[in-house]
Design a protein around this motif. Structure first.
Motif, mmCIF file in Angstrom:
data_model
loop_
_atom_site.group_PDB
_atom_site.id
_atom_site.type_symbol
_atom_site.label_atom_id
_atom_site.label_comp_id
_atom_site.label_asym_id
_atom_site.label_seq_id
_atom_site.Cartn_x
_atom_site.Cartn_y
_atom_site.Cartn_z
ATOM 1 N N MET A 32 -1.818 20.420 10.394
ATOM 2 C CA MET A 32 -0.746 20.533 9.433
ATOM 3 C C MET A 32 -1.281 21.626 7.724
ATOM 4 S SD MET A 32 -2.045 17.520 6.692
ATOM 5 C CE MET A 32 -1.405 16.108 8.590
ATOM 6 N N ASP A 33 -0.164 22.118 6.970
ATOM 7 C CA ASP A 33 -0.390 23.292 6.050
ATOM 8 C C ASP A 33 -1.599 22.271 5.392
ATOM 9 O OD1 ASP A 33 2.817 23.198 5.617
ATOM 10 O OD2 ASP A 33 2.102 21.744 4.657
ATOM 11 N N LEU A 34 -1.651 22.813 3.740
ATOM 12 C CA LEU A 34 -2.304 22.241 2.994
ATOM 13 C C LEU A 34 -1.903 21.617 1.883
ATOM 14 C CD1 LEU A 34 -5.525 22.413 0.721
ATOM 15 C CD2 LEU A 34 -4.657 24.229 -0.050
ATOM 16 N N ARG A 35 -0.137 22.201 1.574
ATOM 17 C CA ARG A 35 0.521 21.038 0.766
ATOM 18 C C ARG A 35 1.175 20.034 1.595
ATOM 19 N NH1 ARG A 35 6.984 23.016 -0.133
ATOM 20 N NH2 ARG A 35 7.249 21.040 -1.641
ATOM 21 N N LYS A 36 0.790 19.897 2.893
ATOM 22 C CA LYS A 36 1.274 18.105 3.709
ATOM 23 C C LYS A 36 -0.755 17.734 3.483
ATOM 24 C CE LYS A 36 4.507 19.949 6.722
ATOM 25 N NZ LYS A 36 5.324 19.924 8.044
ATOM 26 N N LEU A 37 -1.115 18.430 3.507
ATOM 27 C CA LEU A 37 -2.568 17.334 2.873
ATOM 28 C C LEU A 37 -3.158 16.982 2.153
ATOM 29 C CD1 LEU A 37 -4.890 17.179 5.255
ATOM 30 C CD2 LEU A 37 -6.138 19.369 3.786
ATOM 31 N N ILE A 38 -2.415 17.719 0.957
ATOM 32 C CA ILE A 38 -2.456 17.353 -0.353
ATOM 33 C C ILE A 38 -2.082 15.569 -0.199
ATOM 34 C CG2 ILE A 38 -2.235 18.205 -3.086
ATOM 35 C CD1 ILE A 38 -2.984 21.085 -2.067
ATOM 36 N N LEU A 39 -0.495 16.302 0.149
ATOM 37 C CA LEU A 39 0.550 15.232 -0.113
ATOM 38 C C LEU A 39 -0.571 14.216 0.590
ATOM 39 C CD1 LEU A 39 3.273 13.087 -1.092
ATOM 40 C CD2 LEU A 39 3.887 14.604 1.243
ATOM 41 N N VAL A 40 -0.472 13.997 2.225
ATOM 42 C CA VAL A 40 -1.424 12.865 2.399
ATOM 43 C C VAL A 40 -2.280 12.385 1.738
ATOM 44 C CG1 VAL A 40 -2.151 11.953 4.513
ATOM 45 C CG2 VAL A 40 -0.426 13.554 4.566
ATOM 46 N N LEU A 41 -3.548 13.297 1.479
ATOM 47 C CA LEU A 41 -4.469 12.758 0.050
ATOM 48 C C LEU A 41 -3.892 12.063 -0.585
ATOM 49 C CD1 LEU A 41 -7.098 15.530 1.215
ATOM 50 C CD2 LEU A 41 -6.783 13.613 2.214
ATOM 51 N N THR A 42 -3.242 12.324 -1.962
ATOM 52 C CA THR A 42 -2.747 11.420 -2.492
ATOM 53 C C THR A 42 -2.156 10.069 -2.250
ATOM 54 O OG1 THR A 42 -2.562 13.678 -4.040
ATOM 55 C CG2 THR A 42 -1.379 11.809 -4.325
ATOM 56 N N LEU A 43 -1.140 10.237 -1.239
ATOM 57 C CA LEU A 43 -0.760 9.233 -0.992
ATOM 58 C C LEU A 43 -1.864 8.143 -0.478
ATOM 59 C CD1 LEU A 43 2.175 10.105 1.636
ATOM 60 C CD2 LEU A 43 2.403 9.168 -1.005
ATOM 61 N N LEU A 44 -2.420 8.779 0.133
ATOM 62 C CA LEU A 44 -3.954 7.741 0.618
ATOM 63 C C LEU A 44 -5.358 7.364 -0.601
ATOM 64 C CD1 LEU A 44 -4.915 9.175 4.158
ATOM 65 C CD2 LEU A 44 -3.780 6.977 4.156
ATOM 66 N N GLY A 45 -5.017 8.081 -1.554
ATOM 67 C CA GLY A 45 -6.089 8.165 -2.827
ATOM 68 C C GLY A 45 -5.307 6.872 -3.756
ATOM 69 N N ALA A 46 -3.576 7.132 -3.795
ATOM 70 C CA ALA A 46 -3.042 6.481 -4.978
ATOM 71 C C ALA A 46 -2.407 5.787 -5.064
ATOM 72 C CB ALA A 46 -2.584 7.773 -5.930
ATOM 73 N N LEU A 47 -1.515 5.739 -3.695
ATOM 74 C CA LEU A 47 -0.573 4.874 -2.804
ATOM 75 C C LEU A 47 -0.965 3.450 -2.670
ATOM 76 C CD1 LEU A 47 2.765 6.498 -3.030
ATOM 77 C CD2 LEU A 47 1.649 5.372 -4.905
ATOM 78 N N VAL A 48 -1.854 3.891 -1.349
ATOM 79 C CA VAL A 48 -2.137 2.630 -0.779
ATOM 80 C C VAL A 48 -3.610 2.381 -1.463
ATOM 81 C CG1 VAL A 48 -3.152 2.516 1.545
ATOM 82 C CG2 VAL A 48 -1.902 3.872 1.313
ATOM 83 N N PRO A 49 -4.465 2.132 -2.051
ATOM 84 C CA PRO A 49 -5.432 1.730 -3.280
ATOM 85 C C PRO A 49 -4.527 0.414 -3.774
ATOM 86 C CG PRO A 49 -6.360 3.541 -2.410
ATOM 87 C CD PRO A 49 -5.164 3.629 -2.214
ATOM 88 N N PHE A 50 -2.975 1.150 -4.665
ATOM 89 C CA PHE A 50 -2.791 0.049 -5.536
ATOM 90 C C PHE A 50 -1.194 -0.808 -4.655
ATOM 91 C CE2 PHE A 50 -0.233 -0.736 -9.228
ATOM 92 C CZ PHE A 50 1.794 -0.723 -8.848
ATOM 93 N N ALA A 51 -0.930 -0.642 -3.759
ATOM 94 C CA ALA A 51 -0.174 -1.489 -2.901
ATOM 95 C C ALA A 51 -1.257 -2.359 -2.254
ATOM 96 C CB ALA A 51 0.595 0.020 -1.655
ATOM 97 N N ASN A 52 -2.203 -2.497 -2.084
ATOM 98 C CA ASN A 52 -2.753 -2.904 -1.064
ATOM 99 C C ASN A 52 -3.473 -3.699 -2.041
ATOM 100 O OD1 ASN A 52 -4.677 -4.010 0.718
ATOM 101 N ND2 ASN A 52 -6.203 -3.519 -0.379
ATOM 102 N N THR A 53 -3.847 -3.653 -3.162
ATOM 103 C CA THR A 53 -4.749 -4.259 -4.539
ATOM 104 C C THR A 53 -3.443 -5.082 -4.718
ATOM 105 O OG1 THR A 53 -5.549 -2.749 -5.331
ATOM 106 C CG2 THR A 53 -5.303 -4.928 -6.915
ATOM 107 N N PHE A 54 -1.624 -4.423 -5.173
ATOM 108 C CA PHE A 54 -1.058 -5.311 -5.082
ATOM 109 C C PHE A 54 -0.448 -6.634 -4.279
ATOM 110 C CE2 PHE A 54 2.841 -5.472 -7.827
ATOM 111 C CZ PHE A 54 3.598 -6.302 -6.938
ATOM 112 N N TYR A 55 -0.441 -5.969 -3.428
ATOM 113 C CA TYR A 55 0.549 -7.342 -2.344
ATOM 114 C C TYR A 55 -1.410 -7.882 -2.042
ATOM 115 C CZ TYR A 55 0.683 -9.439 2.194
ATOM 116 O OH TYR A 55 1.213 -10.594 3.125
#
Length: 520
Positions: A1-24
């Motif tokens: 996995m290149d750095l760009r994809k890694l940053i994207l994954v980390l961002t999704l996991l770190g920002a969207l997942v907690p928000f979506a989980n809290t929302f749900y």
């Protein structure tokens, strides 16, 4: 996995997942809480009305039993029988009509006399059962000789020697104004809530819509259960295909069942609106942050890792401080840092607005009961004296019935606007019920509050509402600590003054005067 994809994954996991989980999780918990609260409330209300109905039936049988004792010595005196029938009907108001008949079923006296049954031999199943069993009975609903759909309650008349002389009975006309209307007709909400009563055969014997009386209810699990003598709560689908949250309880002596229910959609509507509002406010900032991260991912190294770490804990109040401390030494990382800070700020502002919305009535934009509790807690903690104006729209149900709920909503909104105009910047106008409102006036004397209330009353009386015309309000005024040393007692005092205004003819102000124990 290149750095760009890694940053994207980390961002999704770190920002969207907690928000979506809290929302749900927030939606799921609040949804269940709202449904449980509605089910519990309907169950408690159905039980209360079942007990009230049971008490009424027992009281009615006692009235008939007492009358039967008096009639034992008068069965040969038609005038006395007619007098006793009229007395029982007019005194108790429990029955639509009274019938006295002898051991052959022949009618000796009725009230009202317009029934035209004197001298006739009754052949209804209820009368035949009474003659056969010679004991107190409550009949199943049936069509009477006069064409009325009724429930017949009777008690035998027995001589001193124990000889069966006949019976005295009271009829409740189910398709006309009756005692069940008075017992059960107070349960009404503009959101579609209502209650109804069925007998053992699942036939409706009370319904807010009189046209439904006499119908049989099919394919309704709640009705099946209550007709079988069970009590409880649960979801069901009514005859119009609407999913309802119902509580139910049986009336033991008759086998009737009382069902109180509210549409599930009405229960969950405020939550759906609240969650949609939160999502709409949070998504733009979140999407903007992701776009900026993708655009700058190719040039980010260590500063990006620190920013990504901060993004993973975006919901933490300290995350803005952590990201602000990152040393972004090139343009791209500086812009990303700015974007993240904007997103975090928007995120927290959205939830701040969400908390504010939960304390605001969506229709009138006045404070609700949560705002009331918060304000009273502040006043009490700071020992701030205050006055309370309790407000209720006179005959508001007629506005909804005559002009529709949209016109009723317009009336509520215009009243709210007049309340805001009558208030100072630090006064707190509130909507605490359907047409029930409060104004809290800190550091305000009882006399000044009474002047504000009277001014508001006149303003409302003079305003014009499209389609509706004019409305009036009744008001009650109390003061803390003048009216009571207990904060909740002051609210009760203001409410009592409101009802004093109602009893006094409406469209007036009543003021609580603790010193002399009277209201003006």
């Amino acid at each position: 996995m290149d750095l760009r994809k890694l940053i994207l994954v980390l961002t999704l996991l770190g920002a969207l997942v907690p928000f979506a989980n809290t929302f749900y999780a927030s939606y799921t918990v609040q949804r269940q809480q709202l449904m449980d609260t509605t089910l519990d409330g309907n169950y408690a209300y159905a039980n209360k009305l079942a007990k009230s109905t049971e008490d009424f039936l027992q009281a009615s049988q006692l009235q008939l039993a007492y009358t039967a004792q008096l009639l034992a010595m008068k069965m040969d005196d038609v005038a006395k029988l007619e007098e006793e029938a009229a007395r029982l009907r007019m005194m108790s108001k429990s029955f639509n009509s009274i019938t006295i008949f002898d051991a052959t079923g022949k009618v000796l006296a009725t009230s009202p006399e317009t029934l035209g049954l004197q001298g006739r031999v009754l052949g209804s199943e209820a009368v035949m059962t009474a003659l056969r069993e010679k004991r107190p009975l409550i009949s199943a609903p049936y069509q009477s000789a006069t064409g009325n759909f009724i429930v017949f309650i009777n008690h035998p008349v027995v001589s001193a020697s124990g000889r069966y002389l006949g019976a005295v009975g009271g009829a409740i006309y189910l398709q006309k104004e009756n005692i069940l209307d008075r017992l059960l007709g107070q349960h009404f909400y503009v959101d579609g809530s209502y209650l109804f009563v069925v007998d053992k055969q699942k036939r409706i014997i009370y319904h807010p819509d009189p046209r439904r009386v006499g119908d049989f209810v099919q394919h309704n699990v709640v009705v099946d259960r209550v007709a079988a003598g069970q009590s409880g709560k649960g979801a069901t689908v009514n005859s119009q295909g609407v999913r309802m949250l119902a509580g139910y309880a049986p009336v033991t002596s008759t086998g009737w069942g009382i069902v109180a229910q509210r549409p599930e959609a009405a229960t969950l509507a405020p939550l759906t609106q609240l969650m949609q509002s939160t999502l709409y406010r949070a998504l733009p900032a979140t999407i903007l942050t992701l776009i900026l991260i993708l655009w700058s991912a190719r040039l980010i190294s260590r500063p990006l890792r620190l920013l990504a770490d901060g993004a993973r804990k975006m919901e933490d109040p300290s995350s803005a401080k952590d990201i602000g401390s990152v040393k972004s030494w090139y343009f791209e990382s500086r812009e990303l840092k700015k974007a993240l800070l904007i997103g975090i700020d928007a995120f927290h502002k959205s939830f701040t607005k969400l908390r504010e919305d939960t304390a605001t009535d969506p229709l009138t934009k006045l404070g609700n009961r949560r705002r009331l509790d918060e304000t009273l807690a502040d006043f009490e903690s700071q020992a701030t004296p205050f006055s309370v104006i309790s407000i209720d729209i006179d005959h508001f149900k007629k506005v909804n019935d005559s002009h529709g709920h949209a016109a009723g909503d317009a009336a509520l909104q215009q009243l709210a606007q007049r309340m805001r105009e009558a208030c100072r910047a630090y006064d707190v106008p509130l909507r605490v019920g359907g047409e029930e409102f409060l104004i809290l006036l800190p550091s305000t004397t009882l006399a000044t509050a009474a002047q504000v209330a009277e001014r508001l009353r006149r303003t409302v009386e003079e305003m014009r509402i499209p389609k509706v015309g004019t409305i009036t309000i009744s008001l009650g005024v109390a003061n803390w600590p003048q009216s009571s040393f207990e904060v909740q007692a002051v609210l009760k005092a203001a409410d009592e003054m409101l009802y004093a205004s109602k009893r006094g003819g409406r469209n007036r102000v009543s003021v609580h005067q603790r010193e002399v124990g009277v209201s003006s």
